[in-house]
Write a protein that holds these residues in place. Structure first.
Motif, short mmCIF file in Angstrom:
data_model
loop_
_atom_site.label_atom_id
_atom_site.label_comp_id
_atom_site.label_asym_id
_atom_site.label_seq_id
_atom_site.Cartn_x
_atom_site.Cartn_y
_atom_site.Cartn_z
N VAL A 1 0.82 -1.19 0.08
CA VAL A 1 0.06 0.03 0.23
C VAL A 1 0.88 1.22 -0.18
N ALA A 2 1.95 1.15 0.82
CA ALA A 2 2.77 2.30 0.82
C ALA A 2 3.50 2.51 -0.66
N LEU A 3 3.84 1.64 -1.26
CA LEU A 3 4.55 1.61 -2.68
C LEU A 3 3.28 2.40 -3.44
N ALA A 4 2.11 1.96 -3.40
CA ALA A 4 1.00 2.41 -4.45
C ALA A 4 0.92 4.10 -3.82
N GLY A 5 1.08 4.41 -2.62
CA GLY A 5 1.14 6.01 -2.32
C GLY A 5 2.32 6.57 -2.77
N MET A 6 3.41 5.88 -2.94
CA MET A 6 4.59 6.63 -3.63
C MET A 6 4.31 6.89 -5.19
N ILE A 7 3.58 5.71 -5.83
CA ILE A 7 3.46 6.04 -6.83
C ILE A 7 2.58 7.31 -7.33
N LEU A 8 1.43 7.61 -6.39
CA LEU A 8 0.64 8.73 -6.43
C LEU A 8 1.34 10.08 -6.20
N TRP A 9 2.32 9.83 -5.06
CA TRP A 9 3.44 10.97 -4.69
C TRP A 9 4.07 11.43 -5.97
N GLY A 10 4.64 10.27 -6.80
CA GLY A 10 5.39 10.61 -7.97
C GLY A 10 4.67 11.32 -8.99
N ILE A 11 3.08 10.97 -9.04
CA ILE A 11 2.38 11.72 -10.03
C ILE A 11 2.40 13.23 -9.55
N GLY A 12 2.22 13.51 -8.51
CA GLY A 12 2.17 14.87 -7.87
C GLY A 12 3.27 15.55 -8.12
N MET A 13 4.49 15.15 -7.90
CA MET A 13 5.86 15.66 -8.20
C MET A 13 6.10 15.90 -9.72
N GLY A 14 5.73 15.18 -10.48
CA GLY A 14 5.68 15.26 -11.81
C GLY A 14 4.62 16.43 -12.32
N ALA A 15 3.56 16.46 -11.77
CA ALA A 15 2.86 17.66 -12.27
C ALA A 15 3.01 18.98 -11.64
N GLN A 16 4.02 18.90 -10.41
CA GLN A 16 4.60 20.32 -9.96
C GLN A 16 5.54 20.84 -10.72
N ASP A 17 6.39 19.80 -11.35
CA ASP A 17 7.57 20.44 -12.15
C ASP A 17 7.50 20.58 -13.59
N SER A 18 6.08 19.98 -14.00
CA SER A 18 5.91 20.09 -15.74
C SER A 18 4.73 21.29 -15.74
N LEU A 19 3.66 20.63 -15.16
CA LEU A 19 2.41 21.34 -15.64
C LEU A 19 2.03 22.66 -15.02
N LEU A 20 2.49 22.67 -13.51
CA LEU A 20 2.69 24.11 -12.96
C LEU A 20 3.58 25.22 -13.62
N LYS A 21 4.57 24.87 -14.17
CA LYS A 21 5.55 25.43 -14.84
C LYS A 21 4.79 25.99 -16.49
N ALA A 22 4.51 25.01 -16.82
CA ALA A 22 3.71 25.15 -18.14
C ALA A 22 2.85 25.98 -18.31
N VAL A 23 1.73 26.12 -17.33
CA VAL A 23 0.62 27.08 -17.27
C VAL A 23 1.21 28.50 -16.79
N LEU A 24 2.12 28.43 -15.70
CA LEU A 24 2.95 29.68 -15.20
C LEU A 24 3.32 30.48 -16.48
N ALA A 25 4.24 29.68 -17.43
CA ALA A 25 4.60 30.57 -18.54
C ALA A 25 3.77 31.19 -19.11
N ASP A 26 2.62 31.07 -19.37
CA ASP A 26 1.33 31.67 -20.19
C ASP A 26 1.06 32.95 -19.38
#
Length: 414
Positions: free
Chosen positions: A315-340
């Protein structure tokens, strides 16, 4: 980018507009490999930072504070370094200085004999990242004008996360064979050198990255940032405050014995690998679908806290997968929107100011969660979930405002 005047220069006569997408993509790729080696280095160290501090006698409160303060320095200084980069136009000098500190603080951890010394080096590593990050993001956003901001930041983050996946695996292998954290930090010296070498190649190939962006005849001059910029920052700050640093998660795994010591970096690598894939997907979807992707990307990771802090091994591994999704979104999607959302003349300043707000919130949240952990793990979970959910309306509203104003086809959906 060189020491040019405040106005954008005209595109060079030997560079055709039709060549810009190809050259921009190559530039993003080279910078992506710089960041691959960089992330391999410091994410390899961060995968065991919490357990390492714990092995030196630090408590959960100390671990949470150090992690949060490191992020405060890593984000908080960006408003200053971004402003300096925009004001002086010495982008490459700022970038080299930042990468140098960022990289060599990691192998120096092998020499740390107590937790205060280790804490200083961990904060120094984050400080180096703060120095170079706004200028790098400004350069990447220039390339995004011709090939899509989502694709640029998604690709860069995917390469980042690839390094962030390999680094912890290398450390895990070193721990398995030698059983010592110091051996792992020493091995990361190799990737630190590779990072700086690749950065030197990038500087030689692209001394003036502003030439990769198409210019309008009269660029807009903006004195400040829009209301939707501040609305977006408020949402991002809530995400940051509610997102547990891996130092605390790793400390939890070691403290409870849920995950064996040598496997903790593997869990981190799994999260980073997930982040690499998700950042590419989210970035591409943002360019074609728009704000629904933003909502989904930050709704999925909300469930990581109960899984990580209450679950067993699987279960902790599944939680880390979701945590990784969040990290990926923070450094890609957040910045892509911010650029505009940032005027072209103030890109490094805008990215830096945004990161400062994000870092202050990360510090406050990390310190609070470390304090709560010593008293009540369920309280940590409630704190994390509530703040992340509270961020969604701010992010969605800011993106909706962007869509209405720009009328950009890529934000209209397919």
């Amino acid at each position: 980018m060189g020491a040019s005047s405040a106005k954008w220069p005209d595109p060079p006569t030997n560079l055709k507009t039709s060549d810009l997408p190809k050259l921009a993509f190559r530039f993003v790729l080279v910078i992506g490999f710089v960041n691959l080696f960089a992330d391999l280095t410091y994410e390899g160290a961060r995968s065991v930072a919490g357990p390492f501090l714990g092995s030196l006698g630090a408590s959960a409160t100390v671990v949470g504070f150090v992690a949060g303060f490191g992020e405060l320095m890593g984000y908080g200084l960006r408003s200053i370094t971004g402003y300096i980069a925009d004001k002086t136009h010495r982008y490459w000098i700022v970038i080299f200085a930042g990468y140098f500190v960022n990289m060599f603080a990691v192998p120096a951890l092998a020499l740390a004999g107590n937790w205060p010394m280790a804490a200083v080096l961990l904060v120094a590593e984050r400080t180096g990242r703060a120095i170079r990050k706004p200028a790098v993001e400004a350069m990447l956003s220039q390339a995004g004008k011709s090939i899509g901001q989502g694709w640029v930041f998604g690709l860069n983050e995917a390469l980042d996360q690839t390094g962030a996946t390999v680094g912890p695996l290398i450390v895990a292998l070193v721990l398995y064979r030698h059983g010592g954290y110091r051996h792992g930090f020493a091995v990361l010296f190799i990737s630190a050198v590779l990072c700086l070498g690749t950065l030197a190649i990038a500087r030689i190939l692209y001394p003036h990255s502003d030439e990769l962006e198409e210019r309008t005849a009269r660029p807009l001059q903006a004195r400040g940032f829009s209301n939707r910029y501040w609305l977006y920052l408020a949402g991002a700050a809530l995400v940051a405050a509610g997102f547990a640093d891996f130092a605390l998660i790793g400390f939890h795994f070691q403290h409870t014995g849920v995950v064996p010591q040598s496997v903790i970096p593997v869990f981190y690598a799994a999260a980073m690998g997930t982040g690499a894939v998700s950042s590419l997907i989210f970035g591409r979807l943002w360019d074609h679908v728009g704000r629904p992707v933003l909502l989904a990307a930050f709704l999925l990771p909300v469930a990581f806290a109960p899984l990580v802090f209450l679950g067993g091994f699987g279960v902790a591994l599944a939680g880390m997968i979701l945590w990784g999704i969040g990290m990926g979104a923070q450094d890609s999607l957040l910045k892509a929107v911010l650029a505009d959302l940032i005027p072209s003349q103030r890109r490094a300043t805008g990215f830096g100011l945004f990161d400062t707000g994000f870092g202050v919130a990360w510090f406050a949240g990390s310190a609070a969660m470390g304090w709560l952990y010593d008293r009540s793990i369920p309280a940590v979970i409630v704190f994390s979930v509530v703040l992340q959910l509270a961020a969604l309306p701010f992010l969605y509203r800011a993106a909706a405002s962007l869509r209405r104003r720009d009328g950009d086809e890529r934000l209209q959906g397919l």
